[in-house]
Design a protein around this motif. Structure first.
Motif, PDB file in Angstrom:
ATOM      1  N   LYS A 198      -0.938   2.388  36.793  1.00  0.00           N
ATOM      2  CA  LYS A 198      -0.078   1.860  35.574  1.00  0.00           C
ATOM      3  C   LYS A 198       0.308   2.271  34.352  1.00  0.00           C
ATOM      4  O   LYS A 198       0.871   1.819  33.892  1.00  0.00           O
ATOM      5  N   LEU A 199      -0.719   2.807  33.977  1.00  0.00           N
ATOM      6  CA  LEU A 199      -0.479   3.335  32.343  1.00  0.00           C
ATOM      7  C   LEU A 199      -0.249   5.016  32.197  1.00  0.00           C
ATOM      8  O   LEU A 199      -1.307   5.232  33.309  1.00  0.00           O
ATOM      9  N   GLY A 200       0.248   5.164  32.296  1.00  0.00           N
ATOM     10  CA  GLY A 200       0.318   6.740  32.114  1.00  0.00           C
ATOM     11  C   GLY A 200      -0.226   7.548  30.425  1.00  0.00           C
ATOM     12  O   GLY A 200      -0.526   6.564  29.696  1.00  0.00           O
ATOM     13  N   TRP A 201      -0.918   8.524  30.082  1.00  0.00           N
ATOM     14  CA  TRP A 201      -0.715   9.050  29.451  1.00  0.00           C
ATOM     15  C   TRP A 201      -1.061  10.753  28.741  1.00  0.00           C
ATOM     16  O   TRP A 201      -0.140  11.118  29.851  1.00  0.00           O
ATOM     17  N   GLU A 202      -1.364  10.333  27.264  1.00  0.00           N
ATOM     18  CA  GLU A 202      -0.826  12.074  26.978  1.00  0.00           C
ATOM     19  C   GLU A 202       0.428  11.809  26.575  1.00  0.00           C
ATOM     20  O   GLU A 202       1.477  13.091  27.302  1.00  0.00           O
ATOM     21  N   GLY A 203       1.940  11.360  27.018  1.00  0.00           N
ATOM     22  CA  GLY A 203       3.494  11.306  27.346  1.00  0.00           C
ATOM     23  C   GLY A 203       3.456  11.716  28.424  1.00  0.00           C
ATOM     24  O   GLY A 203       4.514  12.585  29.035  1.00  0.00           O
ATOM     25  N   THR A 204       2.800  11.265  29.441  1.00  0.00           N
ATOM     26  CA  THR A 204       2.999  11.954  31.271  1.00  0.00           C
ATOM     27  C   THR A 204       3.315  10.543  31.986  1.00  0.00           C
ATOM     28  O   THR A 204       2.676   9.786  31.823  1.00  0.00           O
ATOM     29  N   ASN A 205       3.302  10.814  32.966  1.00  0.00           N
ATOM     30  CA  ASN A 205       3.074  10.330  33.960  1.00  0.00           C
ATOM     31  C   ASN A 205       1.988  10.482  34.659  1.00  0.00           C
ATOM     32  O   ASN A 205       2.415  10.051  36.498  1.00  0.00           O
TER      33      ASN A 205
ATOM     34  N   GLU B 145     -17.729   5.758  30.891  1.00  0.00           N
ATOM     35  CA  GLU B 145     -18.582   4.012  30.404  1.00  0.00           C
ATOM     36  C   GLU B 145     -16.996   3.377  30.650  1.00  0.00           C
ATOM     37  O   GLU B 145     -16.976   1.927  30.823  1.00  0.00           O
ATOM     38  N   TRP B 146     -16.234   3.934  30.800  1.00  0.00           N
ATOM     39  CA  TRP B 146     -14.728   3.886  30.802  1.00  0.00           C
ATOM     40  C   TRP B 146     -13.386   4.019  30.498  1.00  0.00           C
ATOM     41  O   TRP B 146     -13.582   5.992  30.940  1.00  0.00           O
ATOM     42  N   HIS B 147     -12.588   3.863  31.170  1.00  0.00           N
ATOM     43  CA  HIS B 147     -11.373   4.727  31.071  1.00  0.00           C
ATOM     44  C   HIS B 147      -9.868   4.256  30.482  1.00  0.00           C
ATOM     45  O   HIS B 147      -9.565   2.961  31.290  1.00  0.00           O
ATOM     46  N   PRO B 148      -9.269   5.050  30.214  1.00  0.00           N
ATOM     47  CA  PRO B 148      -8.039   3.399  29.700  1.00  0.00           C
ATOM     48  C   PRO B 148      -7.274   3.203  31.745  1.00  0.00           C
ATOM     49  O   PRO B 148      -6.678   4.054  31.832  1.00  0.00           O
TER      50      PRO B 148
END
Length: 432
Positions: A399-406, A303-306
């Protein structure tokens, strides 16, 4: 302050001598359950074992929403005092038997709604059947089952039940979104079906072959394998089998460690694959696993993603959630489940499960992901879905990295709940 409840009248002393110990315990439990100051909700999902991280994520999302509802006065407002929601916690251990024991314990403690979904469709189905039997025998202590993650279409299809409500898009809806996306990608030619050996895995494979095959008749399905859920420690043999088939893509319903270990095995083998999944990106550790594999693309639907564009309301909720919990917010549907419950209680002006269920039918809320309607005919929520791919940050699409990754999330396609809605075989039997 909560309502001050009056102590229940005690039977005369000469009658107490003739009551059994079990009867006395039942009376005590009933007195406790009758507390008008709270409405008890039982959370039943895995809090131990290989999928404990998934269960803890779901619990935290649920608790956050309950706390927000209570901070605003609870339910049954306006009135002299709002009724607060109380969340009880039970570990399903990913087992139908453990979940049924938890259900009975929850009922004994006064729960009138069950929030579940992370234990799999077979467990949710068992809970729904048990709750329905209990409600038939005990209409004054009926319970609702609110399902946020088990997506078996039968739960709102031929096995639909008045006491069950599904707050997640079902397998057919999600696969329709994926099929529409694959239709536009001619590079996908050979697809392997690798899934967990239980109801959901089998359905993900079946709907994948049917709907993707319908969208792309030229695609070849080159293999179909089921594996034990939560018990495979090394997916190398499965990856070797996929490679031998010549597949360029995998349709897999795997989640939790079964997804991350599959990604690791393919990465270790240097095998670049496309993965099509239902909700993997909303499970902690998946983005990290993709980044560590350094090859392959994982496409999923939710329904959505960061990092999704034009999602200011979810972003604000995610920011507040992280400030309070220190954790990443991933699943608006889980947050909205207790909010729908609270809205239905308010609409019904009742704490009685049957009245709440009727109020939930065709209830629409303006949620953080937009308008969502609980379809009355089968109790299937119609909520938007976004097809997205875990990909490296490029400053444009991601545009946004997640869980400390690129690595983050790239939006591929957006669909409304109505666009993905399916027909239903549900023939709802409603209590008088």
């Amino acid at each position: 302050m909560p309502f001050a409840s009056c102590p229940p009248a005690r039977p005369p002393r000469h009658l107490l001598r003739h009551l059994s110990a079990s009867t006395l315990l039942s009376l005590a439990a009933a007195a406790q359950a009758a507390d008008p100051a709270t409405f008890k909700i039982a959370y039943i999902d895995p809090l131990s074992g290989p999928f404990a991280n998934v269960g803890e994520l779901m619990l935290l999302h649920t608790q956050y929403a309950v706390d927000e509802i209570n901070a605003k006065g609870g339910v049954l407002k306006p009135g002299p005092q709002g009724v607060k929601l109380q969340l009880l916690q039970f570990d399903s251990k990913l087992s139908a038997q453990e979940s049924l024991s938890a259900l009975q314990a929850a009922i004994d403690q006064g729960a009138r709604a069950i929030i579940t979904g992370g234990s799999g469709s077979s467990v949710v189905s068992a809970l729904v059947q048990a709750a329905a039997k209990h409600n038939e025998r005990n209409p004054d202590r009926a319970v609702l089952v609110l399902n946020h993650s088990s997506i078996d279409p039968d739960l709102t299809g031929k096995s639909c039940n008045f006491w069950h409500f599904q707050f997640e898009a079902n397998t057919a809806m999600k696969m329709k979104a994926i099929a529409n996306t694959i239709k536009k990608q001619p590079s996908i030619q050979k697809v392997y079906l690798l899934n967990q050996d239980y109801a959901h895995g089998k359905q993900w494979a079946r709907y994948g072959q049917e709907l993707v095959g319908l969208a792309r008749p030229d695609i070849q399905f080159v293999g179909d394998t089921l594996h034990p859920i939560g018990r495979v420690k090394d997916f190398s043999p499965y990856v070797a089998k996929i490679k031998a088939s010549g597949a360029d893509s995998v349709i897999t319903g795997n989640w939790g460690q079964d997804m991350t270990l599959l990604l690791k095995a393919a990465g270790d083998a240097g095998y670049k694959l496309r993965y099509f999944n239902h909700s993997a990106g909303s499970v902690p550790g998946t983005v990290l696993a993709v980044s560590q594999a350094k090859m392959g693309e994982l496409t999923w639907v939710a329904e959505w993603h960061p990092g999704q564009a034009d999602s200011a309301r979810v972003d604000a909720l995610a920011k507040a959630y992280r400030a309070r919990t220190g954790k990443d917010f991933l699943a608006p549907r889980i947050d909205m489940t207790p909010r729908f419950l609270a809205a239905a209680i308010q609409k019904a002006q009742s704490l009685e499960a049957r009245q709440i269920a009727r109020a939930l039918e065709d209830l629409s809320l303006d949620t953080v992901v937009g308008p969502v309607r609980m379809r009355g005919e089968d109790h299937q929520a119609l909520l938007p879905q976004v097809v997205n791919t875990i990909a490296p940050v490029d400053g444009k699409a991601v545009k946004l990295g997640w869980e400390g990754t690129n690595y983050g999330f790239r939006t591929d396609a957006l669909y409304s709940g109505n666009e993905l809605a399916q027909g239903t075989e549900c023939r709802m039997a409603r209590p008088q």
